[in-house]
Every structure is written in structure tokens, then in C-alpha cells.
Design a protein around this motif. Structure first.
Motif, mmCIF file in Angstrom:
data_model
loop_
_atom_site.group_PDB
_atom_site.id
_atom_site.type_symbol
_atom_site.label_atom_id
_atom_site.label_comp_id
_atom_site.label_asym_id
_atom_site.label_seq_id
_atom_site.Cartn_x
_atom_site.Cartn_y
_atom_site.Cartn_z
ATOM 1 N N ALA A 168 0.818 -1.220 0.000
ATOM 2 C CA ALA A 168 0.000 0.000 0.000
ATOM 3 C C ALA A 168 0.852 1.270 0.000
ATOM 4 C CB ALA A 168 -0.927 0.005 1.219
ATOM 5 N N VAL A 169 2.132 1.150 0.369
ATOM 6 C CA VAL A 169 3.015 2.316 0.412
ATOM 7 C C VAL A 169 3.553 2.569 -0.996
ATOM 8 C CG1 VAL A 169 5.111 3.293 1.410
ATOM 9 C CG2 VAL A 169 3.664 1.783 2.788
ATOM 10 N N PRO A 170 3.298 3.751 -1.565
ATOM 11 C CA PRO A 170 3.778 4.034 -2.912
ATOM 12 C C PRO A 170 5.297 3.882 -3.018
ATOM 13 C CG PRO A 170 2.208 5.699 -2.222
ATOM 14 C CD PRO A 170 2.526 4.864 -1.012
ATOM 15 N N GLU A 171 5.726 3.296 -4.114
ATOM 16 C CA GLU A 171 7.155 3.067 -4.360
ATOM 17 C C GLU A 171 7.954 4.366 -4.264
ATOM 18 O OE1 GLU A 171 10.376 0.736 -4.841
ATOM 19 O OE2 GLU A 171 8.354 -0.095 -4.897
ATOM 20 N N ALA A 172 7.350 5.486 -4.586
ATOM 21 C CA ALA A 172 8.038 6.781 -4.544
ATOM 22 C C ALA A 172 8.553 7.117 -3.142
ATOM 23 C CB ALA A 172 7.105 7.891 -5.022
ATOM 24 N N LEU A 173 7.946 6.557 -2.093
ATOM 25 C CA LEU A 173 8.358 6.859 -0.723
ATOM 26 C C LEU A 173 9.426 5.902 -0.196
ATOM 27 C CD1 LEU A 173 4.959 7.641 1.073
ATOM 28 C CD2 LEU A 173 6.488 9.201 -0.131
ATOM 29 N N HIS A 174 9.595 4.753 -0.816
ATOM 30 C CA HIS A 174 10.457 3.698 -0.267
ATOM 31 C C HIS A 174 11.889 4.153 -0.012
ATOM 32 C CE1 HIS A 174 7.895 -0.083 -1.228
ATOM 33 N NE2 HIS A 174 7.127 0.973 -0.996
ATOM 34 N N ALA A 175 12.511 4.844 -0.957
ATOM 35 C CA ALA A 175 13.917 5.243 -0.794
ATOM 36 C C ALA A 175 14.082 6.198 0.393
ATOM 37 C CB ALA A 175 14.444 5.887 -2.073
ATOM 38 N N GLN A 176 13.173 7.151 0.546
ATOM 39 C CA GLN A 176 13.293 8.093 1.669
ATOM 40 C C GLN A 176 12.987 7.426 3.000
ATOM 41 O OE1 GLN A 176 15.237 11.080 0.274
ATOM 42 N NE2 GLN A 176 14.673 10.956 2.380
ATOM 43 N N ILE A 177 12.066 6.494 3.014
ATOM 44 C CA ILE A 177 11.791 5.752 4.250
ATOM 45 C C ILE A 177 13.051 5.001 4.675
ATOM 46 C CG2 ILE A 177 10.535 3.756 5.163
ATOM 47 C CD1 ILE A 177 8.070 4.826 3.596
ATOM 48 N N ARG A 193 -2.940 12.022 -0.947
ATOM 49 C CA ARG A 193 -1.486 11.857 -0.956
ATOM 50 C C ARG A 193 -1.079 11.011 0.243
ATOM 51 N NH1 ARG A 193 -1.704 17.394 -1.855
ATOM 52 N NH2 ARG A 193 -0.687 17.819 0.112
ATOM 53 N N PRO A 194 -0.080 10.122 0.053
ATOM 54 C CA PRO A 194 0.363 9.266 1.151
ATOM 55 C C PRO A 194 1.175 10.049 2.177
ATOM 56 C CG PRO A 194 1.793 8.974 -0.735
ATOM 57 C CD PRO A 194 0.681 9.893 -1.175
ATOM 58 N N VAL A 195 0.993 9.690 3.439
ATOM 59 C CA VAL A 195 1.750 10.283 4.542
ATOM 60 C C VAL A 195 2.232 9.121 5.404
ATOM 61 C CG1 VAL A 195 1.673 11.796 6.554
ATOM 62 C CG2 VAL A 195 0.280 12.336 4.534
ATOM 63 N N ALA A 196 3.548 8.895 5.428
ATOM 64 C CA ALA A 196 4.139 7.852 6.267
ATOM 65 C C ALA A 196 4.806 8.526 7.450
ATOM 66 C CB ALA A 196 5.151 7.034 5.472
ATOM 67 N N GLU A 197 4.349 8.189 8.657
ATOM 68 C CA GLU A 197 4.900 8.813 9.864
ATOM 69 C C GLU A 197 5.482 7.747 10.774
ATOM 70 O OE1 GLU A 197 3.821 11.925 13.453
ATOM 71 O OE2 GLU A 197 2.281 11.410 11.996
ATOM 72 N N VAL A 246 7.300 11.258 6.074
ATOM 73 C CA VAL A 246 7.686 11.189 4.664
ATOM 74 C C VAL A 246 6.386 11.245 3.866
ATOM 75 C CG1 VAL A 246 8.839 9.836 2.876
ATOM 76 C CG2 VAL A 246 9.695 9.757 5.234
ATOM 77 N N THR A 247 6.291 12.205 2.962
ATOM 78 C CA THR A 247 5.055 12.389 2.208
ATOM 79 C C THR A 247 5.370 12.891 0.799
ATOM 80 O OG1 THR A 247 2.840 13.379 2.304
ATOM 81 C CG2 THR A 247 4.678 14.769 3.009
ATOM 82 N N LEU A 282 19.397 6.727 9.262
ATOM 83 C CA LEU A 282 19.887 7.858 10.060
ATOM 84 C C LEU A 282 19.627 7.711 11.560
ATOM 85 C CD1 LEU A 282 18.912 10.861 7.777
ATOM 86 C CD2 LEU A 282 21.203 9.932 8.204
ATOM 87 N N ILE A 283 18.798 6.772 11.943
ATOM 88 C CA ILE A 283 18.480 6.609 13.366
ATOM 89 C C ILE A 283 19.555 5.741 14.011
ATOM 90 C CG2 ILE A 283 16.804 5.706 15.030
ATOM 91 C CD1 ILE A 283 14.635 6.423 12.971
ATOM 92 N N PRO A 284 20.292 6.292 14.988
ATOM 93 C CA PRO A 284 21.368 5.532 15.619
ATOM 94 C C PRO A 284 20.833 4.293 16.350
ATOM 95 C CG PRO A 284 21.371 7.837 16.339
ATOM 96 C CD PRO A 284 20.135 7.616 15.536
#
Length: 83
Positions: free
Chosen positions: A16-25, A53-57, A64-65, A31-33
Motif C-alpha cells: 500500500a506504500v507508494p514506491e516513490a516513498l520507499h527510498a526516503q523511508i 497523498r500518502p503520509v508515512a509517519e 515522509v510524504t 539515520l536513526i542511531p
């Protein structure tokens, strides 16, 4: 109507998560230690939809949106109380 979904950090995002968001996710997760995650539950992502529009939090407050013009945007929700 589009329903959201949840998944744990480090897992492959659901279909369900658009492929466009995968790289930034993935970039946010890198980046999280690791020491920040020790002795705590694994943060989870929540996918919702706002104005079609998708919003991944992430539980940490990172969002990431997609912008209205289709660009991926990463920001921090300062209202989470998490530092």
C-alpha cells in the motif's frame, strides 16, 4: 476510500506504500542511531492519506510524504514531544 497501514521500522514497506516513498523511508531508517533504539520497542511507521497523498509517519515524529507536485518531502513533527 484508501485505508492506511502500519509496519515496523526495518521491514519492507507494505504494498500500500507508494514506491516513490520507499527510498526516503529507508534513508530515514539509516539515520536513526542503533543506540537510540536499544531497550525500546521498535518504532513503527503509520501510512495514512491526506488529500489523496500518502503520509508515512514514524513513531519518532519523522514524516515522509508527497508534495502536491509529486516530490518526496521529509520533515519532523515537532508536536510529538519526542526529542
Amino acid at each position: 476510500m484508501q485505508l492506511g497501514t502500519r509496519w515496523s521500522m526495518g521491514e519492507r514497506p507494505p504494498a500500500a506504500v507508494p514506491e516513490a516513498l520507499h527510498a526516503q523511508i529507508a534513508a530515514v531508517e539509516r539515520l536513526i542511531p542503533a543506540d537510540q533504539l536499544a531497550h525500546q520497542p521498535t518504532p513503527r511507521w503509520t501510512l495514512t492519506w491526506l488529500e489523496h497523498r500518502p503520509v508515512a509517519e514514524l513513531d519518532t515524529g519523522v514524516i515522509v510524504t508527497l508534495s502536491p507536485d509529486g516530490e518526496v518531502v521529509v520533515r519532523k513533527d515537532d508536536d510529538t514531544g519526542i526529542s
